[in-house]
Scaffold this motif. Structure first.
Motif, PDB file in Angstrom:
ATOM      1  N   VAL A 134       0.836  -1.196   0.000  1.00  0.00           N
ATOM      2  CA  VAL A 134       0.000   0.000   0.000  1.00  0.00           C
ATOM      3  C   VAL A 134       0.877   1.256   0.000  1.00  0.00           C
ATOM      4  N   GLY A 135       0.597   2.141  -0.944  1.00  0.00           N
ATOM      5  CA  GLY A 135       1.298   3.411  -1.013  1.00  0.00           C
ATOM      6  C   GLY A 135       2.700   3.351  -1.585  1.00  0.00           C
ATOM      7  N   GLU A 136       3.100   2.216  -2.130  1.00  0.00           N
ATOM      8  CA  GLU A 136       4.458   2.071  -2.659  1.00  0.00           C
ATOM      9  C   GLU A 136       4.425   1.705  -4.131  1.00  0.00           C
ATOM     10  N   LEU A 137       5.482   2.047  -4.838  1.00  0.00           N
ATOM     11  CA  LEU A 137       5.596   1.723  -6.255  1.00  0.00           C
ATOM     12  C   LEU A 137       6.598   0.591  -6.459  1.00  0.00           C
ATOM     13  N   ARG A 138       6.371  -0.479  -5.758  1.00  0.00           N
ATOM     14  CA  ARG A 138       7.194  -1.681  -5.935  1.00  0.00           C
ATOM     15  C   ARG A 138       6.277  -2.884  -5.843  1.00  0.00           C
ATOM     16  N   SER A 139       6.789  -4.042  -6.188  1.00  0.00           N
ATOM     17  CA  SER A 139       6.000  -5.265  -6.177  1.00  0.00           C
ATOM     18  C   SER A 139       6.696  -6.339  -5.361  1.00  0.00           C
ATOM     19  N   ILE A 140       5.892  -7.228  -4.815  1.00  0.00           N
ATOM     20  CA  ILE A 140       6.387  -8.413  -4.118  1.00  0.00           C
ATOM     21  C   ILE A 140       5.612  -9.585  -4.692  1.00  0.00           C
ATOM     22  N   GLY A 141       6.335 -10.615  -5.116  1.00  0.00           N
ATOM     23  CA  GLY A 141       5.647 -11.732  -5.734  1.00  0.00           C
ATOM     24  C   GLY A 141       6.285 -13.067  -5.443  1.00  0.00           C
ATOM     25  N   VAL A 142       5.500 -14.095  -5.667  1.00  0.00           N
ATOM     26  CA  VAL A 142       5.996 -15.468  -5.626  1.00  0.00           C
ATOM     27  C   VAL A 142       6.100 -15.922  -7.078  1.00  0.00           C
ATOM     28  N   TRP A 143       7.308 -16.267  -7.454  1.00  0.00           N
ATOM     29  CA  TRP A 143       7.612 -16.678  -8.825  1.00  0.00           C
ATOM     30  C   TRP A 143       8.146 -18.100  -8.799  1.00  0.00           C
ATOM     31  N   ARG A 144       8.008 -18.809  -9.912  1.00  0.00           N
ATOM     32  CA  ARG A 144       8.464 -20.200 -10.007  1.00  0.00           C
ATOM     33  C   ARG A 144       9.389 -20.383 -11.210  1.00  0.00           C
ATOM     34  N   ALA A 145      10.439 -21.151 -10.978  1.00  0.00           N
ATOM     35  CA  ALA A 145      11.385 -21.498 -12.043  1.00  0.00           C
ATOM     36  C   ALA A 145      12.192 -22.700 -11.572  1.00  0.00           C
ATOM     37  N   ALA A 146      12.899 -23.317 -12.485  1.00  0.00           N
ATOM     38  CA  ALA A 146      13.716 -24.483 -12.137  1.00  0.00           C
ATOM     39  C   ALA A 146      14.813 -24.101 -11.149  1.00  0.00           C
ATOM     40  N   ASP A 147      15.398 -22.911 -11.342  1.00  0.00           N
ATOM     41  CA  ASP A 147      16.461 -22.427 -10.465  1.00  0.00           C
ATOM     42  C   ASP A 147      16.562 -20.916 -10.628  1.00  0.00           C
ATOM     43  N   GLU A 148      17.432 -20.288  -9.858  1.00  0.00           N
ATOM     44  CA  GLU A 148      17.543 -18.830  -9.905  1.00  0.00           C
ATOM     45  C   GLU A 148      18.053 -18.341 -11.255  1.00  0.00           C
ATOM     46  N   GLU A 149      18.912 -19.103 -11.872  1.00  0.00           N
ATOM     47  CA  GLU A 149      19.428 -18.709 -13.193  1.00  0.00           C
ATOM     48  C   GLU A 149      18.294 -18.622 -14.214  1.00  0.00           C
ATOM     49  N   GLU A 150      17.431 -19.644 -14.223  1.00  0.00           N
ATOM     50  CA  GLU A 150      16.290 -19.616 -15.142  1.00  0.00           C
ATOM     51  C   GLU A 150      15.356 -18.456 -14.789  1.00  0.00           C
ATOM     52  N   LEU A 151      15.128 -18.252 -13.494  1.00  0.00           N
ATOM     53  CA  LEU A 151      14.254 -17.167 -13.063  1.00  0.00           C
ATOM     54  C   LEU A 151      14.760 -15.829 -13.588  1.00  0.00           C
ATOM     55  N   ARG A 152      16.049 -15.574 -13.424  1.00  0.00           N
ATOM     56  CA  ARG A 152      16.612 -14.286 -13.854  1.00  0.00           C
ATOM     57  C   ARG A 152      16.609 -14.150 -15.381  1.00  0.00           C
ATOM     58  N   ALA A 153      17.090 -15.162 -16.080  1.00  0.00           N
ATOM     59  CA  ALA A 153      17.306 -15.053 -17.521  1.00  0.00           C
ATOM     60  C   ALA A 153      16.045 -15.275 -18.353  1.00  0.00           C
TER      61      ALA A 153
END
Length: 100
Positions: free
Chosen positions: A48-67
């Motif tokens: 509330v009142g902020e210009l950012r996001s928080i989410g739950v994301w899914r990927a095989a690993d952090e490398e896949e998530l980022r790229a």
């Protein structure tokens, strides 16, 4: 797939034409729906009142998530990501196995 808590802060560069920012935001909404349909974006909140996001994301690993996931967002060049890998908690009521 693994789950990750991702905190996203978007900073539009000074001097960016408003039309370009609007175009990217519209494309961002489309891409978010695509990633949700593919199972990569599970939940997304805006504090509330902020210009950012928080989410739950899914990927095989952090490398896949980022790229292959976060890196495909139209606003990604303007975003910073704080990524925290998650693992199930034995008392998580969401999985149905926690003791009453």
């Amino acid at each position: 797939m693994r789950e990750f808590l991702v905190r996203i802060t978007t900073t539009v560069p000074e001097g960016t034409a408003p039309q370009e920012a609007d175009r990217r935001r519209a494309a961002e909404a489309v891409r978010a729906r695509e990633l949700a349909a593919a199972g990569h974006l599970a939940r997304l909140w805006r504090p509330v009142g902020e210009l950012r996001s928080i989410g739950v994301w899914r990927a095989a690993d952090e490398e896949e998530l980022r790229a292959k996931v976060l890196g495909t967002l139209p606003l990604a060049p303007w975003m910073t990501f704080e990524i925290t890998p998650l693992e199930p908690h034995p008392n998580d009521p969401g999985d149905g196995s926690a003791a009453p």
